[in-house]
Design an enzyme around this catalytic site. Sequence first.
Site, PDB file in Angstrom:
ATOM      1  N   ILE A 136       0.868  -1.171   0.000  1.00  0.00           N
ATOM      2  CA  ILE A 136       0.000   0.000   0.000  1.00  0.00           C
ATOM      3  C   ILE A 136       0.910   1.227   0.000  1.00  0.00           C
ATOM      4  CG2 ILE A 136      -2.013  -1.070   1.078  1.00  0.00           C
ATOM      5  CD1 ILE A 136      -1.169   0.008   3.749  1.00  0.00           C
ATOM      6  N   ASP A 137       0.379   2.329  -0.454  1.00  0.00           N
ATOM      7  CA  ASP A 137       1.193   3.535  -0.621  1.00  0.00           C
ATOM      8  C   ASP A 137       1.665   4.085   0.717  1.00  0.00           C
ATOM      9  OD1 ASP A 137       0.664   3.387  -3.370  1.00  0.00           O
ATOM     10  OD2 ASP A 137      -1.178   4.567  -3.139  1.00  0.00           O
ATOM     11  N   LYS A 138       2.702   4.902   0.650  1.00  0.00           N
ATOM     12  CA  LYS A 138       3.286   5.510   1.851  1.00  0.00           C
ATOM     13  C   LYS A 138       2.222   6.167   2.727  1.00  0.00           C
ATOM     14  CE  LYS A 138       6.181   9.415   3.252  1.00  0.00           C
ATOM     15  NZ  LYS A 138       6.969  10.573   2.795  1.00  0.00           N
TER      16      LYS A 138
END
Length: 302
Positions: A136-138
């Site tokens: 998942i994104d930062k």
Amino acid sequence: MSNKVLKITVDKGIDRLDKFLAEQFPDVSRSQIDKLINGHHVTVNDDLKLPKYHVQSGDQISLTFPAIKNSDLLAEDIPLDIIYEDDDLIVVNKPQGMVVHPSAGHADHTLVNALLAHAPLSTINGQFRPGIVHRIDKDTSGLLMVAKNNFAHERLSDDLRKHKTGRKYLALVHGNFHEQTGTIKAPIGRDPKNRQKQAVIASGRSAVTHFKVLEQFKNYALIEAILETGRTHQIRVHMAYIGHPVAADPLYGPKKTLSGHGQYLHAASLTLTQPHTGQELSFSTPVPEEFQKMLGRLRNSR
């Protein structure tokens, strides 16, 4: 530690070699696929081929994942919010702002660095992504499954490819909805105008997102999004595509948006199959404090 070799027989040849392998291994990045091909770690019928080679029905493809050394990465004693752990896997609640694995500009202080200090990880997904089955994104918070051994990694990855893994997200998005549920079917690929972004493009990879409106506020809504596929930035791209970008998204959203430290997107629940026992495991976690406070402000402003 020995190299990992995977073999595939092509049922139907329609794509370039690099695109075909990216479809087969969604947990392996496109750049890593290219490195494997160009590094002579991929053969087709025992011959080396270029990435642009069009696979044919009956082709025998062999991939060799070079053995990696977890010791090449720094193990860091960073606190982890572990929801579940057994001998095969870890389910961790990643905080907003933490990068999942080391990359250019993020050599340390990532989730992988923290995991290496906690437990051994699988070794089949590239030097800088040990254990990472999906990402998942930062600035997206929430649940991730992590493999502790190669057997578990292969089983969990196979379930992802076959859409057997359940993933539900909560998101605050812009706009007012006329419908309460919907399905977005739109292919996603690299934005030809901005290499830092993904976009809905005809040549992209198939992507499907289902959504349900949970609460409607003034000019914003809380939605549940269910991933059928797992493309990079999928929910962020799809919601922007239909005119409801995720609030506070610095890449795909408008400048006039809710205050925050990144997009209001949270991986809220995860359902998977335990690799050895076959038991179905389900996990959930509430949205982080900043997300919850924003929901309170939106509810009070109605």
